[in-house]
Design an enzyme around this catalytic site. Structure first.
Site, short mmCIF file in Angstrom:
data_model
loop_
_atom_site.label_atom_id
_atom_site.label_comp_id
_atom_site.label_asym_id
_atom_site.label_seq_id
_atom_site.Cartn_x
_atom_site.Cartn_y
_atom_site.Cartn_z
N THR A 17 0.10 5.72 -1.77
CA THR A 17 -0.50 6.93 -1.20
C THR A 17 -0.29 6.93 0.31
O THR A 17 0.26 5.97 0.86
CB THR A 17 -2.02 7.00 -1.54
N GLY A 25 0.82 -1.22 0.00
CA GLY A 25 0.00 0.00 0.00
C GLY A 25 0.84 1.25 0.00
O GLY A 25 0.61 2.18 0.77
N GLY A 79 2.07 4.99 3.61
CA GLY A 79 2.93 4.05 2.90
C GLY A 79 3.85 4.75 1.92
O GLY A 79 5.04 4.42 1.81
N TYR A 104 -13.23 -3.13 11.48
CA TYR A 104 -11.93 -2.45 11.40
C TYR A 104 -11.10 -2.72 12.66
O TYR A 104 -9.93 -3.07 12.58
CB TYR A 104 -12.14 -0.94 11.21
N1 LIG Z 1 -4.77 7.58 8.67
C1 LIG Z 1 -4.92 7.38 9.95
O1 LIG Z 1 -5.37 8.26 10.69
C2 LIG Z 1 -4.51 6.06 10.58
C3 LIG Z 1 -4.75 5.86 11.95
C4 LIG Z 1 -4.37 4.67 12.54
C5 LIG Z 1 -3.77 3.68 11.76
N2 LIG Z 1 -3.57 3.88 10.43
C6 LIG Z 1 -2.93 2.80 9.67
O2 LIG Z 1 -1.95 3.28 8.78
C7 LIG Z 1 -1.85 2.42 7.63
C8 LIG Z 1 -1.88 3.24 6.36
O3 LIG Z 1 -3.09 3.94 6.29
P1 LIG Z 1 -3.31 5.27 5.42
O4 LIG Z 1 -4.02 6.20 6.33
O5 LIG Z 1 -2.07 5.67 4.74
O6 LIG Z 1 -4.40 4.72 4.37
P2 LIG Z 1 -4.71 5.10 2.84
O7 LIG Z 1 -4.28 6.48 2.49
O8 LIG Z 1 -6.14 4.73 2.65
O9 LIG Z 1 -3.79 4.06 2.06
C9 LIG Z 1 -4.10 2.72 2.08
C10 LIG Z 1 -3.24 1.95 1.11
O10 LIG Z 1 -3.63 0.56 1.15
C11 LIG Z 1 -3.80 0.11 -0.18
N3 LIG Z 1 -4.74 -1.00 -0.33
C12 LIG Z 1 -6.07 -1.01 -0.07
N4 LIG Z 1 -6.59 -2.20 -0.40
C13 LIG Z 1 -5.57 -2.96 -0.88
C14 LIG Z 1 -5.49 -4.28 -1.41
N5 LIG Z 1 -6.56 -5.07 -1.51
N6 LIG Z 1 -4.28 -4.74 -1.81
C15 LIG Z 1 -3.20 -3.95 -1.74
N7 LIG Z 1 -3.22 -2.69 -1.26
C16 LIG Z 1 -4.40 -2.20 -0.84
C17 LIG Z 1 -4.28 1.33 -0.93
O11 LIG Z 1 -4.04 1.13 -2.31
P3 LIG Z 1 -5.10 1.53 -3.48
O12 LIG Z 1 -4.90 2.98 -3.71
O13 LIG Z 1 -4.69 0.70 -4.63
O14 LIG Z 1 -6.47 1.20 -2.97
C18 LIG Z 1 -3.40 2.42 -0.32
O15 LIG Z 1 -2.14 2.42 -0.93
C19 LIG Z 1 -3.00 1.43 7.78
O16 LIG Z 1 -2.50 0.20 8.26
C20 LIG Z 1 -3.93 2.08 8.80
O17 LIG Z 1 -4.67 1.13 9.56
C21 LIG Z 1 -3.93 5.05 9.83
#
Ligand SMILES: NC(=O)c1ccc[n+]([C@@H]2O[C@H](COP(=O)([O-])OP(=O)(O)OC[C@H]3O[C@@H](n4cnc5c(N)ncnc54)[C@H](OP(=O)(O)O)[C@@H]3O)[C@@H](O)[C@H]2O)c1
Ligand SMILES: *[C@@H]1O[C@H](CO)[C@@H](O)[C@H](O)[C@H]1NC(C)=O
Length: 325
Positions: free
Chosen positions: A59, A56, A62, A208
């Site tokens: 964006t 991931g 990641g 979730y």
């Molecule tokens: N943002 C927050 O406030 C927050 C808080 C606590 C924890 N986290 C954790 O931080 C991590 C990153 O989150 P983020 O906020 O950066 O999320 P994000 O912006 O939604 O990015 C999620 C990434 O996961 C990928 N993904 C989704 N479905 C997939 C699949 N089936 N196979 C492969 N890749 C897939 C997406 O790719 P596509 O573009 O191809 O869909 C995207 O690159 C996660 O583990 C999340 O639980 C985030």
């Protein structure tokens, strides 16, 4: 003295309290925002000749993590949306000055795709030093290709299989690390062993939290099963401005955006949000720690995330669901 400086002096004298208040509020706000931003990983360690794989990475957190890793090592962006991944890879090559950044297709909602990626990596990569399980799906009641509930399937099961398939290469490359991006949301999570796909009573947030608790339990059990040489870290990255809510709130009206704007200023940027992941991936002083949970620094996770029996039971259930013998 000129009239002008006279009147400035008058103004300051008559508004001294107000000015002090405005100044302190400004300084307070800046300090508060800094504090919200959390700790920054200061390690400058280089990882020349080493390889990092991030799921991931097209964006959000990641992508920022991948950019930082590209300043140190060869980086593989394992992504579902390949077009977005190529755009991210171009940006990362440009900003890091490292051309050694590759894109590989990975859909964690398909066990076949996970196995194909792992096979490709095993066959074509000489080594794998750091695996970062970062990808996330936050969505309504959807199913993976194999019929698992989507959030559990992508966030936990896909990464469970991926990690297991890459273990031999990680062991060969030891000392190596596995970093699992979980969330504070695990604290209110529960593993529904009798209805793991939440078929009976689905709620997005319950699912979730279950998947994020599964991340921490997986990290714990994995660490217990591994010999020294491969260390495991799970973490909460903070609350961050990313695309996380895109499947739940695809459109936000203009006025909601305007109201949300000052709040958004307080939420971490993706760069700030990547710091704990980077810390777990490279910080030298963590070299001998394994199986722990981090939120900027090492932190005790919720009681249900420390349950050895549940961690073992989840491992067995996951192994049978993904067909690992
Ligand atoms: N943002 C927050 O406030 C927050 C808080 C606590 C924890 N986290 C954790 O931080 C991590 C990153 O989150 P983020 O906020 O950066 O999320 P994000 O912006 O939604 O990015 C999620 C990434 O996961 C990928 N993904 C989704 N479905 C997939 C699949 N089936 N196979 C492969 N890749 C897939 C997406 O790719 P596509 O573009 O191809 O869909 C995207 O690159 C996660 O583990 C999340 O639980 C985030
Ligand atoms: C980790 O353990 C090894 C072997 O016991 C030791 O040589 C090394 O200094 C330790 N590293 C840290 C950062 O504690």
């Amino acid at each position: 003295m000129s009239n002008y400086s006279e009147s400035v002096k008058d103004f300051v004298e008559s508004h001294v309290i107000g000015l002090i208040c405005i100044f302190s509020a400004g300084a307070g706000l800046v300090a508060f925002r800094r504090w919200m931003g959390g700790r920054v990983c200061k390690s400058k360690v280089r990882l020349d000749g080493k390889t990092v794989l991030i799921t991931g990475a097209n964006t959000g957190i990641g992508k920022e993590t991948a950019l930082d890793m590209a300043k140190r090592a060869r980086v593989i962006l394992a992504c579902r949306d390949i077009t977005k991944a190529y755009i991210a890879a171009d940006m990362i090559r440009q900003r890091s000055g490292n051309g050694n950044v590759v894109v590989k297709k990975l859909d964690l909602a398909s066990l076949q795709s996970v196995r194909e990626l792992a096979k490709d990596v095993e066959k074509n990569e000489a080594r794998l030093d750091i695996l970062i399980n970062n990808a996330i799906m936050m969505c309504p009641k959807w199913k993976t290709e194999d019929g698992f509930e989507m959030q559990f399937g992508v966030n936990h099961l896909g990464h469970f299989l991926l990690t297991n398939c890459l273990l031999d290469l990680l062991k060969k490359s030891s000392p190596s690390r596995i970093v699992i991006v979980s969330s504070l949301a695990h604290e209110r999570g529960k593993i529904h062993f009798d209805d793991i796909n939440l078929d009976n009573d689905y709620k997005c947030d319950i699912s979730y939290r279950q998947s994020k608790l599964a991340n921490v339990l997986f990290g714990k059990e994995l660490a217990a099963r591994l010999q020294s040489g491969v260390t495991v870290y799970s973490l909460h990255p903070g609350v961050i401005r990313t695309e996380l809510g895109r499947h739940l709130f695809p459109t936000m009206s203009l006025w909601k955006r305007i109201i949300a704007m000052p709040l958004m200023m307080l939420i971490k940027t993706p760069w700030e949000g990547a710091q704990t992941t980077i810390y777990c991936a490279v910080e030298e002083s963590l070299a001998n720690e394994t199986g722990f949970y981090y939120d900027c620094a090492r932190k005790t996770p919720a009681p249900q995330a420390q349950d050895d029996a549940a961690a073992k039971r989840l491992w067995d259930l996951s192994a049978s669901m993904v067909g690992l013998g």
